[in-house]
Structures are given as structure tokens and as C-alpha cells.
Design a protein around this motif. Structure first.
Motif, PDB file in Angstrom:
ATOM      1  N   ARG A  66       0.930  -1.369   0.206  1.00  0.00           N
ATOM      2  CA  ARG A  66      -0.179  -0.114   0.021  1.00  0.00           C
ATOM      3  C   ARG A  66       0.926   1.251   0.045  1.00  0.00           C
ATOM      4  O   ARG A  66       0.224   2.211  -0.642  1.00  0.00           O
ATOM      5  CB  ARG A  66      -0.920   0.024   1.183  1.00  0.00           C
ATOM      6  CG  ARG A  66      -2.037  -1.058   1.090  1.00  0.00           C
ATOM      7  CD  ARG A  66      -3.005  -1.000   2.149  1.00  0.00           C
ATOM      8  NE  ARG A  66      -2.657  -1.211   3.391  1.00  0.00           N
ATOM      9  CZ  ARG A  66      -2.629  -2.553   4.053  1.00  0.00           C
ATOM     10  NH1 ARG A  66      -3.043  -3.262   3.574  1.00  0.00           N
ATOM     11  NH2 ARG A  66      -2.085  -2.507   5.341  1.00  0.00           N
ATOM     12  N   ASP A 260      -7.906  -5.446   3.062  1.00  0.00           N
ATOM     13  CA  ASP A 260      -7.479  -3.725   2.892  1.00  0.00           C
ATOM     14  C   ASP A 260      -8.069  -2.915   3.733  1.00  0.00           C
ATOM     15  O   ASP A 260      -9.328  -2.721   3.410  1.00  0.00           O
ATOM     16  CB  ASP A 260      -6.921  -3.353   1.349  1.00  0.00           C
ATOM     17  CG  ASP A 260      -6.412  -2.164   1.147  1.00  0.00           C
ATOM     18  OD1 ASP A 260      -6.581  -1.155   1.875  1.00  0.00           O
ATOM     19  OD2 ASP A 260      -5.389  -2.133   0.384  1.00  0.00           O
ATOM     20  N   PRO A 261      -7.404  -2.259   4.600  1.00  0.00           N
ATOM     21  CA  PRO A 261      -8.114  -1.107   5.420  1.00  0.00           C
ATOM     22  C   PRO A 261      -9.045  -0.033   4.577  1.00  0.00           C
ATOM     23  O   PRO A 261     -10.116   0.537   4.991  1.00  0.00           O
ATOM     24  CB  PRO A 261      -7.242  -0.588   6.214  1.00  0.00           C
ATOM     25  CG  PRO A 261      -6.190  -0.700   5.662  1.00  0.00           C
ATOM     26  CD  PRO A 261      -5.937  -1.935   5.081  1.00  0.00           C
ATOM     27  N   HIS A 262      -8.730   0.110   3.378  1.00  0.00           N
ATOM     28  CA  HIS A 262      -9.115   1.058   2.489  1.00  0.00           C
ATOM     29  C   HIS A 262     -10.317   0.501   1.272  1.00  0.00           C
ATOM     30  O   HIS A 262     -10.510   1.023   0.422  1.00  0.00           O
ATOM     31  CB  HIS A 262      -8.104   1.767   1.884  1.00  0.00           C
ATOM     32  CG  HIS A 262      -7.229   2.566   2.720  1.00  0.00           C
ATOM     33  ND1 HIS A 262      -7.513   3.431   3.663  1.00  0.00           N
ATOM     34  CD2 HIS A 262      -5.884   2.419   2.963  1.00  0.00           C
ATOM     35  CE1 HIS A 262      -6.474   3.948   4.446  1.00  0.00           C
ATOM     36  NE2 HIS A 262      -5.703   3.139   4.021  1.00  0.00           N
ATOM     37  N   GLN A 264     -13.334  -0.461   1.135  1.00  0.00           N
ATOM     38  CA  GLN A 264     -14.646   0.079   0.865  1.00  0.00           C
ATOM     39  C   GLN A 264     -14.604   1.364   0.211  1.00  0.00           C
ATOM     40  O   GLN A 264     -15.591   1.611  -0.567  1.00  0.00           O
ATOM     41  CB  GLN A 264     -15.558   0.080   2.202  1.00  0.00           C
ATOM     42  CG  GLN A 264     -15.756  -1.073   3.019  1.00  0.00           C
ATOM     43  CD  GLN A 264     -16.868  -2.101   1.906  1.00  0.00           C
ATOM     44  OE1 GLN A 264     -17.509  -1.526   1.307  1.00  0.00           O
ATOM     45  NE2 GLN A 264     -16.240  -3.453   1.606  1.00  0.00           N
ATOM     46  N   GLU A 265     -13.503   2.178   0.677  1.00  0.00           N
ATOM     47  CA  GLU A 265     -13.312   3.472  -0.063  1.00  0.00           C
ATOM     48  C   GLU A 265     -13.252   3.334  -1.431  1.00  0.00           C
ATOM     49  O   GLU A 265     -13.770   4.084  -2.422  1.00  0.00           O
ATOM     50  CB  GLU A 265     -12.381   4.378   0.778  1.00  0.00           C
ATOM     51  CG  GLU A 265     -11.876   5.551   0.194  1.00  0.00           C
ATOM     52  CD  GLU A 265     -10.811   6.419   0.987  1.00  0.00           C
ATOM     53  OE1 GLU A 265     -10.388   7.327   0.239  1.00  0.00           O
ATOM     54  OE2 GLU A 265     -10.491   5.847   2.057  1.00  0.00           O
ATOM     55  N   ALA A 266     -12.273   2.403  -1.624  1.00  0.00           N
ATOM     56  CA  ALA A 266     -12.018   2.129  -3.238  1.00  0.00           C
ATOM     57  C   ALA A 266     -13.000   1.741  -3.919  1.00  0.00           C
ATOM     58  O   ALA A 266     -13.116   2.152  -5.171  1.00  0.00           O
ATOM     59  CB  ALA A 266     -10.843   1.238  -3.208  1.00  0.00           C
ATOM     60  N   SER A 269     -15.273   4.482  -5.042  1.00  0.00           N
ATOM     61  CA  SER A 269     -14.619   5.120  -5.897  1.00  0.00           C
ATOM     62  C   SER A 269     -14.880   4.746  -7.396  1.00  0.00           C
ATOM     63  O   SER A 269     -15.033   5.316  -8.403  1.00  0.00           O
ATOM     64  CB  SER A 269     -13.160   5.628  -5.729  1.00  0.00           C
ATOM     65  OG  SER A 269     -12.950   6.491  -4.522  1.00  0.00           O
ATOM     66  N   ARG A 345      -9.622  -6.287  -1.481  1.00  0.00           N
ATOM     67  CA  ARG A 345      -8.626  -5.398  -1.863  1.00  0.00           C
ATOM     68  C   ARG A 345      -9.085  -4.829  -3.169  1.00  0.00           C
ATOM     69  O   ARG A 345      -9.607  -5.503  -4.121  1.00  0.00           O
ATOM     70  CB  ARG A 345      -7.104  -5.833  -1.830  1.00  0.00           C
ATOM     71  CG  ARG A 345      -6.276  -4.661  -2.260  1.00  0.00           C
ATOM     72  CD  ARG A 345      -4.735  -5.540  -2.122  1.00  0.00           C
ATOM     73  NE  ARG A 345      -4.550  -6.272  -3.331  1.00  0.00           N
ATOM     74  CZ  ARG A 345      -3.558  -7.181  -3.225  1.00  0.00           C
ATOM     75  NH1 ARG A 345      -2.751  -7.143  -2.117  1.00  0.00           N
ATOM     76  NH2 ARG A 345      -3.249  -7.919  -4.273  1.00  0.00           N
ATOM     77  N   GLU A 347      -7.299  -2.008  -6.076  1.00  0.00           N
ATOM     78  CA  GLU A 347      -6.234  -1.048  -6.460  1.00  0.00           C
ATOM     79  C   GLU A 347      -6.408  -0.455  -7.693  1.00  0.00           C
ATOM     80  O   GLU A 347      -6.757  -1.431  -8.916  1.00  0.00           O
ATOM     81  CB  GLU A 347      -4.852  -1.620  -6.489  1.00  0.00           C
ATOM     82  CG  GLU A 347      -4.317  -2.190  -5.189  1.00  0.00           C
ATOM     83  CD  GLU A 347      -2.884  -3.090  -5.431  1.00  0.00           C
ATOM     84  OE1 GLU A 347      -2.265  -3.232  -4.260  1.00  0.00           O
ATOM     85  OE2 GLU A 347      -2.859  -3.744  -6.488  1.00  0.00           O
TER      86      GLU A 347
END
Length: 450
Positions: A66, A260-262, A264-266, A269, A345, A347
Motif C-alpha cells: 500500500r 485492505d483497510p481502504h 470500501q473507500e476504493a 470510488s 482489496r 487497487e
């Protein structure tokens, strides 16, 4: 019985990123079981390696991975997915060059210390280079007083060396590679990832004299224009012939899912960028890929899986098909099915969206000997639950719900492709990820770092 290391395969370099069928080829050394994969081509088990048990990384691989995103603040073309591909390709290219005494040819990408370490392993033809696991273990974005970045990657691999006519030996290796790149260097585009030329001007490598390109007159080593391997540590290298029979226990299935801690945010987006994105449609496509692979594997009609796998993943498992055929064995999967999928995850970069799921599945898995139909591994009656982490990729420019049917993702015609994975109707390369999600990577529970 023929040794799988004697198998003649058309592809000299094969990258092992995994494959989700249930068969379990193993490597045996001194009574210790080392997995080539719990399922065919699925990677080495680090938990079985004495060397791996002694390692205590200061940062988890997922955390290091990350942290690489900071590179995009000054290199907008940087892609972790493409860096993965570059690292796999360079590893295989380097060992192949070692076998032919051509390491100096790769001077722009392998520093003097790295070349010397590889050369000490001997000059014998190297084939079937398979990377079973690759982990990012350290990253420094401010190396050399802020003028460079340093990255450490740990590889687990196997490869075959040929000592003479009819004499070959398979090896297991664990190596730590230390990369360096100038902060002013810029990432390659996707179509140049596996092209080995002058990293400054693109001239052929035979124009490199020492560390200088005679065409552009620039010093091109030391990471000035691209990633260069500064040094290599060989943690382990041992001769281990592959064995395709026997039964191994699942490892890691009961481990908690690594998110991955992000994520849901990803996902939010991605949904904003592509309002037609549907998790339900994505899961349907993953199910379709899963069942196509199971059928293709058990029937040895592996070409039918090609439209849904990247070229590297397809070629990797072509190797295992050849290995089973050489030993007159057949690995059978029956009643294979997915019972649960979790998105863990996502990316996204300029070129690709790479989405990783944890797949929970079960099914029968057994291996038969062709000559008499004898059961030589697995069980015909007891199902084997397992989990894996699958990564599917799609062009960042593509939008629309995933297709869950066996049709061309561009023109919609029934799937009918050439040997190069080109649609017979519209001519596009269907497994490039340009038109729909394709499977690019599979990692086992015990090695997945997030």
C-alpha cells in the motif's frame, strides 16, 4: 515414472501466480513436505519452509504494498500491477541469462553485486522458471538523501537446470532482491513491461557497453532510468524433484480474512467512476471462470480456459498439465463449487483496476494413474474445503457490468478464439483485461499479505 523436471515444455519461462484446482503436487526433502501448490500451480507454502519460519519482517507485505502508492505523486504512470509483472519477468529473465552466461547483457537492470550473486549459482541452462510467491517486504521512498527509492522483494521459486543430455535437476529457491530507482525515473507503459532494451532510449541491449548505452551515450545502470537490482541474497537453494502424487493437508483455510483497510473507500470510488459496476455481476463472472477452469483442468482441454486467464497464468498451468501427462497421471476435480466470495482489496491506477477477492470453495479432488486407474492421491468421497485470494484485472477505462457468459467481451459472439486468444469474430485479444475482468493472480491463504 518420469520426473516432471524432464518434461519438455514449449514455454521456457513460466510465471507461477497460481491456479485454483484442488490437486496437490508436493516437494519432499528430508521427510519435510514442501508444497508446490495445494492446488495446481498455486504457489509454495512458506509455512513449510524452515527458512520462512525464521523470517520476522518488520512490516507486513500488505502494508509495504500500500505504501507504494506514494510513487504516483511524482510518477503518475506508476502501477503496482505492472510492477508485479516487471518483477516476475526480470526474475525469470535473470535466471535464464545466468544459465547461458549472459548476465552482463542485463547490466541496466542487474547491478554488479546482483550479477555476481547469480553467477555463483553456476552456468547451466535454466528452464521452467516458476515464481510461486512474491512479497514486498521493505520500501524507502527517500533513499540516497531523497534522490532515489529502494524496494525489497522476496521471491520463492522453482526452476530446472540441465547439466547435460538427459540430465536435469529441479531446484527450490528463496531469494531477497533489493531494487533501486531514481526519483526522476518514470514507469514504463504496459506494452513495454517485458521488453529488455536500453531503459533510456530503447536501443537493443547489445548497444550497452559496460554501463553506458553507445546509442544515447547515457549511463543507464544504478536505477537512473528504471528499476535496477542492487543486490541479491540467496536465502535458500536446494534440489527438490517435484512429486505429483500423495495428499497434503490444507493450510490457512481457517485464518481470518485479510482486508485492505481502504477497500470500501476504493469500491466507492470505482462505483462513482463506473455506476454500472455490479458486485453481483462480478461474482457471476468469477463463478463462470472458476467452473470453466475446473472443467478444463480435469478434461485436459486447458485451451478452453484461456479466454479468462492472463497469458502468464495460462502458460503456468500448461506446464502442470504437461507434468501430469509426462508422469501418466490425471488430477480430477468433481462437484467443485464456490460457497462464498469476499472483496478484500481494490487497487486502481491509470491503466488497471485490480480487484482481489477471497474465494471459499469445496469439491472432490483426487489423482489417478492413467495406466490402471489406481487412486494415487486425494479422495473420491471426501470433499476438501479451501480458500484462496483471487485477483482479477480490467482496464481502468472500461465500464459496464461484468459478463457471466462464455462470449466475447467485445462483440458478444460465442467464445471462439485463436491460439493467441484473439476472437475469431472481431479479432480483439479477449484475455487482455481491456474488455472485461480476467484472472491474473491467485495467492494462498498462508502467503497472502493483504
Amino acid at each position: 515414472m518420469a520426473d516432471a523436471s524432464d518434461v519438455a515444455i514449449s514455454a521456457t519461462i513460466i510465471f507461477l501466480i497460481g491456479f485454483a484446482v484442488l490437486g496437490a503436487p508436493v516437494l519432499l526433502l528430508g521427510g519435510v513436505v514442501f508444497l508446490v501448490g495445494r492446488r495446481l500451480g498455486s504457489g509454495w507454502s512458506t509455512t513449510s519452509s524452515p527458512t520462512a519460519r525464521l523470517r520476522t519482517p518488520t512490516r507486513q507485505p500488505g502494508e509495504v504494498r500500500r505504501s507504494l502508492a506514494i510513487l504516483r505523486t511524482w510518477d503518475t504512470d506508476f502501477s503496482v500491477a505492472l510492477l508485479d509483472d516487471f518483477a516476475y519477468a526480470l526474475y525469470a529473465e535473470a535466471h535464464t541469462a545466468r544459465g547461458t552466461g549472459a548476465l552482463d547483457r542485463l547490466a541496466p537492470y542487474l547491478g554488479p553485486s546482483a550479477r555476481a550473486t547469480l553467477a555463483r549459482q553456476g552456468q547451466r541452462p535454466v528452464s521452467a522458471v516458476i515464481v510461486g510467491a512474491m512479497r514486498y517486504t521493505a520500501f524507502d521512498p527517500n533513499a540516497n538523501e531523497g534522490n532515489a527509492v529502494r524496494l525489497t522483494i522476496e521471491f520463492e521459486s522453482c526452476y530446472t537446470e540441465t547439466a547435460g543430455p538427459g540430465t536435469s535437476q529441479s531446484y527450490y529457491a528463496m531469494e531477497t532482491w533489493h531494487f533501486i530507482r531514481s526519483r526522476v525515473a518514470r514507469s514504463r507503459p504496459p506494452d513495454r513491461i517485458r521488453v529488455w532494451t536500453c531503459p533510456s532510449c530503447g536501443a537493443p541491449l547489445d548497444r550497452i557497453m559496460g554501463s553506458t548505452c553507445t546509442y544515447c551515450q547515457r549511463v543507464v545502470d544504478g536505477g537512473a532510468f528504471d528499476w535496477t537490482v542492487d543486490s541479491i541474497v540467496v536465502n535458500e537453494r536446494s534440489a527438490r524433484p517435484p512429486i505429483l502424487t500423495g495428499t497434503t493437508e490444507e493450510q490457512g483455510t481457517e485464518l481470518p480474512t485479510v482486508f485492505d483497510p481502504h477497500v470500501q473507500e476504493a469500491l466507492g470510488s470505482l462505483q462513482h467512476k463506473d455506476p454500472t459496476f455490479s458486485q453481483e455481476a462480478l461474482f457471476a463472472r468469477i463463478n463462470m471462470i472458476f467452473h470453466t477452469m475446473q472443467t478444463a483442468w480435469s478434461s485436459l482441454a486447458w485451451d478452453t480456459a484461456r479466454p479468462y486467464l492472463t497469458d502468464n497464468l495460462f502458460q503456468t498451468n500448461s506446464y502442470w498439465i504437461s507434468a501430469y501427462r509426462a508422469q501418466k497421471l490425471r488430477n480430477i476435480t468433481e462437484k467443485a463449487r464456490i460457497v462464498h466470495i469476499e472483496i478484500v482489496r481494490l487497487e486502481s491506477d491509470r491503466f488497471f483496476d485490480a480487484l482481489t477477492v477471497r474465494l471459499h470453495a469445496t469439491g472432490l479432488d483426487y489423482t489417478l494413474r492413467d495406466t490402471d486407474g489406481a487412486l494415487v492421491g486425494g479422495s473420491r468421497t471426501q470433499e476438501r474445503p479451501y480458500t484462496e485470494y483471487w485477483t482479477v484485472v480490467r482496464s481502468a477505462e472500461r465500464q459496464g457490468a461484468a459478463r457471466g457468459t462464455a462470449s466475447c467481451p467485445n462483440c458478444g459472439a460465442p467464445m471462439n478464439i485463436t491460439m493467441a486468444a484473439l476472437c475469431q469474430h472481431c479479432g480483439v485479444k479477449v484475455n487482455s483485461g481491456e474488455f472485461d475482468w480476467v484472472l491474473s493472480r491467485i495467492e494462498q491463504d498462508e502467503v497472502y499479505g493483504g
